[in-house]
Scaffold this active site. Structure first.
Site: not given
Length: 254
Positions: A59, A104, A128-129
């Protein structure tokens, strides 16, 4: 492993070529439009890949930093639409993952029908957010868990924000195949051919039978999903990380 393949004229290669392929609005919308158009223009299969060193860095963090709520809502709808277009595509999509695929990038790969990753230590993949204080939306978490075929492993790697190397991703089922860079597109086209040998009515119906329930959960709860995204992104801890990121980007460009 080299495999002979006949590339059909009706196969579309969607090749991302914008640096690290951050999912800025323009790139995300372009992929969505291409996938949607392929449903009705005679395209029989799609290869999703990149010709830069990264498959997709995920993202666009610049969209999330100090952003107005209206802009966050607009951006998240674009990301929702991107996932839905790939996830529900009746045209089979093979991800030819040529480099790193965090967040993303992993989202797009998981939504595809088959994932082949290049055999390189730099080609890590995962969600890995959590490392920046975010959480994957419910539909992506479920897609990820379904791909791993393990709620326990999915939960573990979502919490840890693990980025897996190719063989690690293969062992967990996050990708289906590992191959050399030279053979990546050959392997992708070869696997696509195996999908195209199956009559489309039956193959597409089987795919939608498995995928429509989760997609409908998102479609019927878009606003609640967006609200959750905004709540996460506007958290002070997340904004502090994003501020540091923006500062580092400005320093690099100075």
């Amino acid at each position: 492993m080299f495999r002979r393949t006949v590339v059909r004229a009706s196969v579309m290669e969607i090749t991302m070529n914008k640096g690290v392929n951050v999912l800025a609005r323009s790139l995300a919308q372009d992929i969505t439009e291409k996938v949607q158009k392929a449903q009705t223009d005679g395209t029989t299969g799609i290869i999703l890949t990149s010709n830069t060193k990264v498959f997709s860095a995920g993202l666009d963090l610049m969209e999330m930093y100090d952003a107005k709520e209206e802009n966050l809502r607009e951006y998240w709808k674009i990301i929702q639409d991107l996932w839905l277009s790939i996830y529900l595509s009746e045209v089979p999509i093979i991800a030819a993952i040529n480099g790193a695929s965090p967040a993303g990038g992993c989202m797009m790969a998981c939504a595809c029908d088959y994932r082949i990753i290049v055999d390189s230590p730099k080609a890590v993949i995962g969600l890995n957010e959590s490392l920046i204080g975010l959480v994957a939306p419910f539909w992506l978490a479920r897609n990820f868990i379904d791909t791993l075929n393990s709620k326990r492993l999915g939960e573990y790697h979502l919490q840890k924000g693990t980025l897996l190397p190719p063989q690690g991703a293969l062992s967990l089922g996050l990708v289906d195949e590992v191959c050399s860079a030279d053979d990546l597109l050959k392997a992708a086209h070869s696997e696509l051919e195996s999908f195209l040998k199956i009559p489309k009515p039956g193959r597409a119906a089987a795919k939608l039978l498995c995928r429509t329930p989760l997609a409908n959960e998102l479609i019927n709860n878009r606003e609640a999903d967006t609200d959750q995204f905004i709540k996460c992104v506007t958290d002070p801890t997340v904004q502090s990380f994003l501020a540091s990121y923006v500062k580092s980007m400005k320093a690099k460009s100075a």
